[in-house]
Design a protein around this motif. Sequence first.
Motif, short mmCIF file in Angstrom:
data_model
loop_
_atom_site.label_atom_id
_atom_site.label_comp_id
_atom_site.label_asym_id
_atom_site.label_seq_id
_atom_site.Cartn_x
_atom_site.Cartn_y
_atom_site.Cartn_z
N GLN A 56 1.17 -1.43 0.22
CA GLN A 56 -0.35 -0.20 -0.10
C GLN A 56 0.86 1.23 -0.03
OE1 GLN A 56 -3.23 0.38 2.86
NE2 GLN A 56 -4.25 1.95 2.10
N ASP A 81 -5.64 1.76 -2.34
CA ASP A 81 -6.33 1.80 -1.68
C ASP A 81 -6.89 0.54 -0.78
OD1 ASP A 81 -7.50 4.48 -3.18
OD2 ASP A 81 -8.52 3.16 -4.54
N GLY A 82 -5.08 -0.08 -0.64
CA GLY A 82 -5.53 -1.10 -0.22
C GLY A 82 -5.50 -2.66 -0.24
#
Length: 269
Positions: free
Chosen positions: A23, A31-32
């Motif tokens: 990330q 965004d993960g």
Amino acid sequence: MILGKGFFVTPSDSVAVIAAHAQEAIPYFADGVKGVARSMPTSQALDRVAAKKGFDLFETPTGWKFFGNLMNAGMISICGEESFGTGSDHVREKDGLWAVLSWMSILAVHNKQTPEGSLIGVETIVRSFWDEYGRVYYQRFDYEAVENADRVMADVIAFGEDYANRAAGLPLTPSGFTQFCYHDPVDKSVSNNQGLILNFTGEGITAARAVWRLSGTGSSGATIRLYLEVESTDGSMNTRDACGALAQVAVELSKIQEHTGRSEPTVIT
């Protein structure tokens, strides 16, 4: 294959390091990360990252199709195998170029504030990873073109089903046995007989496990793959010494030398 200056990164560590830094270092994952997956014989370094980062973790049989199902369902972002296959959900196949670019992104982030003429390299990043997550020492023994491989597996099963009564005199203590079976959460299929796992405990180690799996990719007979994995908070040992006691126990209890007539594996990686 990821190499630093005089420093080799195991595929198991590589996918774990990528997941740990994804990330912050790789724009695709800004965004993960949805989740991560590894093949069962791949070391549990990725498990430690998933636990700390809160990622869903999936342990699959060997074979990229199992990762593909999870990707198609939007359940994982990053995956890898101990046999040098690493990838993400941008494509439904292992992608070595992507792995190299991911490492370049990680290096770039780590060197943003590095003075000119200095460099934080691959080894420093991996050792920092071990400091944070602990080190998983890992070896694989391949016994190729074995005609009576089923006898080896049968002896492992016999030991595993009665390990509590067979532990006397061993340098490590057996603590669990599993015949790995995978229930696919996407298509609900069941894959039986995907390998045998014996877990161990012992002085100076966090945990250890030996995995036996048959591979029929050779032209004659089966290949017995024996995977050795020792978790430790001491990252200073060499791999051979760290895995030595486990290798001795795994070879002896499965009677590999007796059944194959070989004193050494065909290949050690």
